[in-house]
Design a protein around this motif. Structure first.
Motif, PDB file in Angstrom:
ATOM      1  N   ILE A 278       0.861  -1.187   0.000  1.00 32.36           N
ATOM      2  CA  ILE A 278       0.000   0.000   0.000  1.00 32.36           C
ATOM      3  C   ILE A 278       0.897   1.237   0.000  1.00 32.36           C
ATOM      4  O   ILE A 278       1.908   1.280   0.693  1.00 32.36           O
ATOM      5  N   MET A 279       0.504   2.213  -0.799  1.00 30.19           N
ATOM      6  CA  MET A 279       1.240   3.472  -0.894  1.00 30.19           C
ATOM      7  C   MET A 279       0.413   4.544  -0.192  1.00 30.19           C
ATOM      8  O   MET A 279      -0.735   4.789  -0.553  1.00 30.19           O
ATOM      9  N   VAL A 280       0.997   5.159   0.823  1.00 36.46           N
ATOM     10  CA  VAL A 280       0.335   6.234   1.547  1.00 36.46           C
ATOM     11  C   VAL A 280       0.946   7.549   1.079  1.00 36.46           C
ATOM     12  O   VAL A 280       2.133   7.799   1.290  1.00 36.46           O
ATOM     13  N   VAL A 281       0.138   8.367   0.417  1.00 41.71           N
ATOM     14  CA  VAL A 281       0.599   9.660  -0.075  1.00 41.71           C
ATOM     15  C   VAL A 281       0.308  10.689   1.006  1.00 41.71           C
ATOM     16  O   VAL A 281      -0.845  10.907   1.375  1.00 41.71           O
ATOM     17  N   VAL A 282       1.379  11.293   1.531  1.00 35.60           N
ATOM     18  CA  VAL A 282       1.297  12.262   2.621  1.00 35.60           C
ATOM     19  C   VAL A 282       1.388  13.646   2.003  1.00 35.60           C
ATOM     20  O   VAL A 282       2.401  13.995   1.406  1.00 35.60           O
ATOM     21  N   SER A 283       0.311  14.437   2.122  1.00 36.45           N
ATOM     22  CA  SER A 283       0.283  15.705   1.412  1.00 36.45           C
ATOM     23  C   SER A 283      -0.513  16.765   2.146  1.00 36.45           C
ATOM     24  O   SER A 283      -1.483  16.464   2.838  1.00 36.45           O
ATOM     25  N   ASP A 284      -0.092  18.005   1.948  1.00 38.35           N
ATOM     26  CA  ASP A 284      -0.871  19.158   2.383  1.00 38.35           C
ATOM     27  C   ASP A 284      -1.837  19.466   1.242  1.00 38.35           C
ATOM     28  O   ASP A 284      -1.437  19.985   0.203  1.00 38.35           O
ATOM     29  N   VAL A 285      -3.089  19.126   1.422  1.00 39.93           N
ATOM     30  CA  VAL A 285      -4.065  19.273   0.336  1.00 39.93           C
ATOM     31  C   VAL A 285      -4.464  20.729   0.081  1.00 39.93           C
ATOM     32  O   VAL A 285      -5.198  21.011  -0.859  1.00 39.93           O
ATOM     33  N   PHE A 286      -3.950  21.645   0.903  1.00 40.95           N
ATOM     34  CA  PHE A 286      -4.208  23.066   0.672  1.00 40.95           C
ATOM     35  C   PHE A 286      -3.055  23.732  -0.083  1.00 40.95           C
ATOM     36  O   PHE A 286      -3.106  24.916  -0.365  1.00 40.95           O
ATOM     37  N   ASP A 287      -2.030  22.962  -0.395  1.00 36.61           N
ATOM     38  CA  ASP A 287      -0.864  23.464  -1.120  1.00 36.61           C
ATOM     39  C   ASP A 287      -1.013  23.065  -2.590  1.00 36.61           C
ATOM     40  O   ASP A 287      -0.912  21.887  -2.934  1.00 36.61           O
ATOM     41  N   ALA A 288      -1.238  24.033  -3.459  1.00 37.35           N
ATOM     42  CA  ALA A 288      -1.498  23.757  -4.875  1.00 37.35           C
ATOM     43  C   ALA A 288      -0.338  23.029  -5.546  1.00 37.35           C
ATOM     44  O   ALA A 288      -0.558  22.172  -6.410  1.00 37.35           O
ATOM     45  N   VAL A 289       0.878  23.327  -5.149  1.00 31.43           N
ATOM     46  CA  VAL A 289       2.043  22.659  -5.738  1.00 31.43           C
ATOM     47  C   VAL A 289       2.049  21.179  -5.356  1.00 31.43           C
ATOM     48  O   VAL A 289       2.288  20.309  -6.199  1.00 31.43           O
ATOM     49  N   GLN A 290       1.762  20.889  -4.092  1.00 29.88           N
ATOM     50  CA  GLN A 290       1.711  19.486  -3.662  1.00 29.88           C
ATOM     51  C   GLN A 290       0.554  18.747  -4.325  1.00 29.88           C
ATOM     52  O   GLN A 290       0.706  17.598  -4.737  1.00 29.88           O
ATOM     53  N   VAL A 291      -0.581  19.400  -4.447  1.00 34.25           N
ATOM     54  CA  VAL A 291      -1.735  18.758  -5.099  1.00 34.25           C
ATOM     55  C   VAL A 291      -1.405  18.427  -6.558  1.00 34.25           C
ATOM     56  O   VAL A 291      -1.724  17.344  -7.047  1.00 34.25           O
ATOM     57  N   ALA A 292      -0.724  19.334  -7.242  1.00 29.89           N
ATOM     58  CA  ALA A 292      -0.318  19.068  -8.628  1.00 29.89           C
ATOM     59  C   ALA A 292       0.637  17.880  -8.690  1.00 29.89           C
ATOM     60  O   ALA A 292       0.522  17.023  -9.574  1.00 29.89           O
ATOM     61  N   ALA A 293       1.575  17.811  -7.742  1.00 37.20           N
ATOM     62  CA  ALA A 293       2.517  16.694  -7.716  1.00 37.20           C
ATOM     63  C   ALA A 293       1.799  15.382  -7.417  1.00 37.20           C
ATOM     64  O   ALA A 293       2.081  14.354  -8.042  1.00 37.20           O
ATOM     65  N   VAL A 294       0.863  15.404  -6.475  1.00 39.96           N
ATOM     66  CA  VAL A 294       0.094  14.198  -6.149  1.00 39.96           C
ATOM     67  C   VAL A 294      -0.707  13.746  -7.371  1.00 39.96           C
ATOM     68  O   VAL A 294      -0.757  12.549  -7.681  1.00 39.96           O
ATOM     69  N   THR A 295      -1.316  14.673  -8.069  1.00 43.46           N
ATOM     70  CA  THR A 295      -2.070  14.343  -9.283  1.00 43.46           C
ATOM     71  C   THR A 295      -1.172  13.649 -10.287  1.00 43.46           C
ATOM     72  O   THR A 295      -1.543  12.619 -10.873  1.00 43.46           O
ATOM     73  N   ARG A 296       0.019  14.182 -10.486  1.00 49.33           N
ATOM     74  CA  ARG A 296       0.975  13.584 -11.432  1.00 49.33           C
ATOM     75  C   ARG A 296       1.385  12.190 -10.973  1.00 49.33           C
ATOM     76  O   ARG A 296       1.480  11.261 -11.775  1.00 49.33           O
ATOM     77  N   VAL A 297       1.638  12.025  -9.680  1.00 48.57           N
ATOM     78  CA  VAL A 297       2.004  10.710  -9.146  1.00 48.57           C
ATOM     79  C   VAL A 297       0.878   9.707  -9.378  1.00 48.57           C
ATOM     80  O   VAL A 297       1.113   8.571  -9.803  1.00 48.57           O
ATOM     81  N   LEU A 298      -0.363  10.118  -9.090  1.00 44.41           N
ATOM     82  CA  LEU A 298      -1.493   9.208  -9.278  1.00 44.41           C
ATOM     83  C   LEU A 298      -1.660   8.821 -10.744  1.00 44.41           C
ATOM     84  O   LEU A 298      -1.959   7.661 -11.055  1.00 44.41           O
ATOM     85  N   GLU A 299      -1.461   9.775 -11.645  1.00 43.11           N
ATOM     86  CA  GLU A 299      -1.519   9.464 -13.078  1.00 43.11           C
ATOM     87  C   GLU A 299      -0.429   8.465 -13.452  1.00 43.11           C
ATOM     88  O   GLU A 299      -0.660   7.531 -14.210  1.00 43.11           O
TER      89      GLU A 299
END
Length: 116
Positions: free
Chosen positions: A69-90
């Protein structure tokens, strides 16, 4: 500094945890390159940005195949982190070896104070 807020949030969330407390094969992925892994979890921690090169370095087939299992740890209020998480999920969605992914949102002091 946003990185300081993320580092504090990571330290607080993971305080006292050790690999023995967690399921076998778990890995943590953080889209904040400045946030350091909690010392006890360093072997299970990856920091990535949204660059393809960095994803290729960290998310290799052996890593994905050995991850339960991959746990993605992110500040969901940080637009840069959200963009990176989106790219990782893709990236992960395109790979058959990808493990299940869970998002662990962290709230930083910056979020509470209305910063960034």
């Amino acid at each position: 500094e946003p990185a300081d807020g993320m580092q504090a949030a990571v330290a607080m969330r993971f305080r006292g945890l050790s690999p023995e407390d967690l399921p076998e094969g778990i890995r943590f992925l953080c889209p904040d390159m400045q946030a350091q892994a909690p010392e006890a979890l360093a072997e299970l921690w990856m920091s990535v940005d949204d660059s393809t090169h960095r994803l290729e370095q960290e998310l290799t087939e052996p890593v994905l195949e050995s991850t339960s299992i991959m746990v993605v740890v992110s500040d969901v209020f940080d637009a840069v982190q959200v963009a990176a998480v989106t790219r990782v999920l893709e990236w992960l969605q395109a790979d058959e070896a990808s493990p299940p992914v869970v998002l662990l949102p962290l709230q930083t002091d910056d979020d509470v104070e209305g910063g960034a």
